[in-house]
Design a protein around this motif. Structure first.
Motif, PDB file in Angstrom:
ATOM      1  N   CYS A 186       0.815  -1.213   0.000  1.00  0.00           N
ATOM      2  CA  CYS A 186       0.000   0.000   0.000  1.00  0.00           C
ATOM      3  C   CYS A 186       0.853   1.269   0.000  1.00  0.00           C
ATOM      4  N   MET A 229      -2.817   4.358   2.885  1.00  0.00           N
ATOM      5  CA  MET A 229      -3.713   3.873   3.929  1.00  0.00           C
ATOM      6  C   MET A 229      -3.404   4.482   5.284  1.00  0.00           C
ATOM      7  N   MET A 267      -0.782   4.170   7.203  1.00  0.00           N
ATOM      8  CA  MET A 267      -0.164   3.208   8.129  1.00  0.00           C
ATOM      9  C   MET A 267       1.299   3.548   8.393  1.00  0.00           C
ATOM     10  N   PHE A 268       2.034   3.793   7.317  1.00  0.00           N
ATOM     11  CA  PHE A 268       3.442   4.169   7.437  1.00  0.00           C
ATOM     12  C   PHE A 268       3.558   5.685   7.346  1.00  0.00           C
ATOM     13  N   CYS A 279       1.621   6.664   3.769  1.00  0.00           N
ATOM     14  CA  CYS A 279       1.169   5.834   2.656  1.00  0.00           C
ATOM     15  C   CYS A 279      -0.331   6.078   2.423  1.00  0.00           C
TER      16      CYS A 279
HETATM   17 CU   LIG Z   1      -0.076   1.593   4.058  1.00  0.00          CU
END
Ligand SMILES: [Cu+2]
Length: 95
Positions: free
Chosen positions: A46, A85, A87-88, A83
């Motif tokens: 992602c 989504m 997340m990172f 990212c």
């Molecule tokens: Cu992600």
């Protein structure tokens, strides 16, 4: 004098199986032209999209090509990106 003499470019390797963005924080000097260069890897997942509301970009990284983004350095601060989504996460510090 070349205008490029004051350019700052920092590389960030993008790898979803290796802690995300490396390094996850980059620092630029205020008032000098700055660019963030994202280096895609074989493990994108992602992370094939990188988004920053702070820095106003939304960039696909799904082409295995390096992508360079201009970073405004007129104001000091800490700016984040993530990212697709969320997340990172990575940080850009201007000081
Ligand atoms: Cu992600």
């Amino acid at each position: 004098m070349s205008v490029f003499s004051k350019n700052q470019t920092k590389k960030v390797v993008v790898n979803a199986e290796n802690h995300g963005y490396k390094p996850d924080t980059v620092t630029f000097k205020q008032g000098k032209t700055a660019q963030l260069k994202f280096i895609p890897s074989d493990n994108m997942g992602c992370m094939n999209e990188v988004v920053s509301k702070d820095l106003n970009f939304d960039q696909k990284l799904d082409d295995k090509k390096e992508v360079t983004i201009d970073i405004p350095t007129d104001k000091p601060g800490t700016y984040t990106y993530a990212c697709g989504m969320d997340m990172f996460h990575g940080k850009v510090v201007v000081k």
